[in-house]
Design a protein around this motif. Structure first.
Motif, short mmCIF file in Angstrom:
data_model
loop_
_atom_site.label_atom_id
_atom_site.label_comp_id
_atom_site.label_asym_id
_atom_site.label_seq_id
_atom_site.Cartn_x
_atom_site.Cartn_y
_atom_site.Cartn_z
N LYS A 85 1.00 -70.44 -89.48
CA LYS A 85 -0.39 -70.68 -89.08
C LYS A 85 -0.80 -72.06 -89.59
O LYS A 85 -0.45 -72.45 -90.72
CB LYS A 85 -1.30 -69.60 -89.66
N ASN A 86 -1.55 -72.80 -88.78
CA ASN A 86 -1.79 -74.18 -89.17
C ASN A 86 -3.09 -74.72 -88.59
O ASN A 86 -3.63 -74.21 -87.62
CB ASN A 86 -0.62 -75.06 -88.72
N LYS A 87 -3.54 -75.80 -89.22
CA LYS A 87 -4.62 -76.64 -88.72
C LYS A 87 -4.09 -78.07 -88.74
O LYS A 87 -3.97 -78.68 -89.81
CB LYS A 87 -5.87 -76.50 -89.57
N LEU A 88 -3.74 -78.58 -87.57
CA LEU A 88 -3.30 -79.96 -87.48
C LEU A 88 -4.47 -80.83 -87.04
O LEU A 88 -5.12 -80.56 -86.03
CB LEU A 88 -2.15 -80.10 -86.48
N ILE A 89 -4.72 -81.87 -87.82
CA ILE A 89 -5.77 -82.83 -87.50
C ILE A 89 -5.14 -83.95 -86.67
O ILE A 89 -4.22 -84.63 -87.14
CB ILE A 89 -6.40 -83.39 -88.78
N ILE A 90 -5.59 -84.11 -85.43
CA ILE A 90 -5.04 -85.15 -84.55
C ILE A 90 -5.79 -86.44 -84.80
O ILE A 90 -7.00 -86.52 -84.58
CB ILE A 90 -5.15 -84.74 -83.07
N ASP A 91 -5.08 -87.45 -85.27
CA ASP A 91 -5.68 -88.75 -85.57
C ASP A 91 -5.09 -89.80 -84.63
O ASP A 91 -3.91 -90.15 -84.74
CB ASP A 91 -5.40 -89.12 -87.04
N LYS A 92 -5.90 -90.29 -83.72
CA LYS A 92 -5.42 -91.26 -82.73
C LYS A 92 -5.18 -92.64 -83.33
O LYS A 92 -4.64 -93.52 -82.65
CB LYS A 92 -6.42 -91.35 -81.57
N ASN A 93 -5.57 -92.83 -84.60
CA ASN A 93 -5.37 -94.12 -85.25
C ASN A 93 -4.08 -94.19 -86.05
O ASN A 93 -3.85 -95.15 -86.78
CB ASN A 93 -6.55 -94.44 -86.18
N MET A 94 -3.24 -93.16 -85.93
CA MET A 94 -1.99 -93.16 -86.70
C MET A 94 -0.84 -92.70 -85.80
O MET A 94 -1.05 -92.13 -84.73
CB MET A 94 -2.08 -92.22 -87.91
N THR A 95 0.35 -92.99 -86.25
CA THR A 95 1.56 -92.43 -85.65
C THR A 95 2.06 -91.32 -86.58
O THR A 95 1.93 -91.42 -87.79
CB THR A 95 2.65 -93.50 -85.49
N THR A 96 2.61 -90.28 -86.02
CA THR A 96 3.18 -89.21 -86.84
C THR A 96 4.36 -89.76 -87.62
O THR A 96 5.27 -90.36 -87.04
CB THR A 96 3.65 -88.05 -85.95
N PRO A 97 4.38 -89.61 -88.95
CA PRO A 97 5.51 -90.12 -89.73
C PRO A 97 6.84 -89.54 -89.25
O PRO A 97 6.97 -88.32 -89.07
CB PRO A 97 5.19 -89.65 -91.16
N LEU A 98 7.80 -90.42 -89.04
CA LEU A 98 9.10 -90.04 -88.50
C LEU A 98 10.21 -90.62 -89.36
O LEU A 98 10.19 -91.80 -89.70
CB LEU A 98 9.23 -90.56 -87.06
N LYS A 99 11.17 -89.77 -89.72
CA LYS A 99 12.40 -90.23 -90.37
C LYS A 99 13.55 -89.90 -89.43
O LYS A 99 13.85 -88.73 -89.19
CB LYS A 99 12.60 -89.53 -91.72
N GLU A 100 14.14 -90.93 -88.87
CA GLU A 100 15.20 -90.74 -87.88
C GLU A 100 16.54 -91.15 -88.49
O GLU A 100 16.73 -92.31 -88.87
CB GLU A 100 14.91 -91.55 -86.62
N ARG A 101 17.46 -90.20 -88.57
CA ARG A 101 18.76 -90.43 -89.18
C ARG A 101 19.84 -90.40 -88.10
O ARG A 101 19.82 -89.51 -87.24
CB ARG A 101 19.05 -89.37 -90.24
N THR A 102 20.77 -91.33 -88.19
CA THR A 102 21.91 -91.35 -87.28
C THR A 102 23.14 -90.85 -88.04
O THR A 102 23.46 -91.37 -89.11
CB THR A 102 22.17 -92.76 -86.74
N LEU A 103 23.79 -89.82 -87.49
CA LEU A 103 24.97 -89.23 -88.11
C LEU A 103 26.11 -89.18 -87.11
O LEU A 103 25.89 -89.18 -85.89
CB LEU A 103 24.67 -87.80 -88.61
N SER A 104 27.32 -89.12 -87.63
CA SER A 104 28.48 -89.04 -86.77
C SER A 104 28.54 -87.68 -86.07
O SER A 104 28.43 -86.64 -86.72
CB SER A 104 29.76 -89.25 -87.58
N TYR A 105 28.70 -87.70 -84.77
CA TYR A 105 28.84 -86.46 -84.00
C TYR A 105 30.13 -85.72 -84.40
O TYR A 105 30.18 -84.49 -84.37
CB TYR A 105 28.88 -86.79 -82.51
N LYS A 106 31.13 -86.46 -84.85
CA LYS A 106 32.43 -85.88 -85.17
C LYS A 106 32.43 -85.18 -86.53
O LYS A 106 32.86 -84.02 -86.64
CB LYS A 106 33.50 -86.97 -85.15
N ASP A 107 31.92 -85.86 -87.58
CA ASP A 107 32.06 -85.29 -88.93
C ASP A 107 30.77 -85.26 -89.74
O ASP A 107 30.78 -84.88 -90.92
CB ASP A 107 33.12 -86.06 -89.73
N GLY A 108 29.63 -85.66 -89.13
CA GLY A 108 28.36 -85.61 -89.84
C GLY A 108 28.15 -86.75 -90.82
O GLY A 108 27.19 -86.73 -91.59
N HIS A 109 29.04 -87.75 -90.79
CA HIS A 109 28.87 -88.89 -91.70
C HIS A 109 27.53 -89.59 -91.43
O HIS A 109 27.16 -89.84 -90.30
CB HIS A 109 30.01 -89.89 -91.50
#
Length: 320
Positions: A85-109
């Motif tokens: 259950k949640n209350k998300l406050i939508i703020d049009k003045n910000m971007t949602t914080p994102l951490k994007e990681r690139t890993l090897s499809y073969k071994d997860g490196h």
């Protein structure tokens, strides 16, 4: 077990993206080039705390801010998928914080991580016909949103503040939370230390603790923070375990790291601090004493670091 346990989590949510990719020759430069095969999304930051609690059957309520963007929509979907259950406050003045990681499809490196920190975004039309998205400047919770947040927190005997200093948690909000009849457990970045005088417990890691106090010894640093903030202090120290500084007969305890987690089994330490504060809150809410709660939190973190990315241990894995 406490019937229908209730815990609220408020703080900075992040979207964790795991891009599983194959490497290939880069036709442009002699640098890494990858082709993404799949992307897995998980909740990070305060969202990871909430997921950990939900996996244990806690009636958890979650409050955070997201941007008016695709990442914010994914956060909402993940909360719903985890029955939070949640209350998300939508703020049009910000971007949602994102951490994007690139890993090897073969071994997860683990190859690379790219962070988008919740900044304001400005779109620029350039003279050459290209378009630039420029990010910068902080975005904070607006004062009119605070009363609504505080009202929603009134029904919860335990509140976790997961403060990654990305704009959700303000001094005014914290002062309101401290006036609630609740045990307030805090995981915060050093920049906001002054907000938390008199809370029930604060949980820094060793690096954060030393930044908060200027001390290089964890024992003396924890004692100094305990006296300064007049609250309990639990310090997580990775492979060296935990230190706890409390009041009266709980003045000083040390817990070594779990011997059944061997260095070679550790795959990813991301989110381990979230595991600790969630499991600590769960245990205390169940009536465990602090030593028992620390042991459960340590066990859960030990399970989590043996998995790639944020991981929430189950009741069965915890032996409950």
């Amino acid at each position: 077990m406490v019937e229908n346990p209730r815990i609220a989590v408020i703080g900075d949510v992040m979207l964790d993206a795991y891009d599983y990719a194959k490497t290939r020759d880069n036709p442009e430069e002699d640098t890494l080039c990858t082709t993404t095969q799949k992307i897995t999304y998980r909740l990070g930051g305060a969202g990871n705390v909430a997921v950990n609690l939900a996996k244990l059957g806690v009636n958890v309520f979650f409050i955070a801010r997201v941007g008016d963007d695709r990442e914010g929509e994914l956060v909402k979907m993940l909360l719903e998928a985890n029955l939070i259950k949640n209350k998300l406050i939508i703020d049009k003045n910000m971007t949602t914080p994102l951490k994007e990681r690139t890993l090897s499809y073969k071994d997860g490196h683990y190859h690379h991580r790219d962070d988008l920190e919740g900044f304001r975004r400005t779109r620029i039309q350039n003279s050459d016909g290209s378009i630039t998205d420029a990010y910068g400047g902080s975005s904070y919770l607006k004062a009119p949103e605070i009363p609504s947040c505080l009202r929603r927190l009134s029904y919860y005997p335990m509140i976790i503040i997961s403060d990654y200093a990305k704009g959700m948690i303000t001094d005014e909000l914290v002062q309101g939370i401290k006036m609630k009849n609740a045990r307030v457990l805090v995981d915060t970045k050093p920049a906001h230390k002054k907000f938390y005088n008199g809370v029930w417990l604060i949980k820094p890691n060793s690096k954060e603790l030393r930044e908060m106090t200027g001390e290089i010894d964890d024992f003396h640093a924890a004692e100094k923070l305990h006296e300064e903030l007049e609250c309990r202090v639990l310090v997580t120290r990775g492979e060296e375990g935990m230190h706890y500084h409390g009041f009266q007969n709980e003045k000083w305890w040390k817990l070594n790291s779990r011997a059944d987690v061997k260095p070679g089994e550790v795959k990813d330490r991301v989110g381990a601090g979230d595991n600790v504060i969630a499991l600590l809150a769960y245990a205390l809410n169940e009536g465990y004493d602090m030593r028992q709660a620390m042991n459960l939190a340590s066990k859960g973190a030990g399970i989590a670091v043996c998995h790639r990315g944020c991981y929430a241990p189950t009741l069965r894995e915890l032996g409950l």
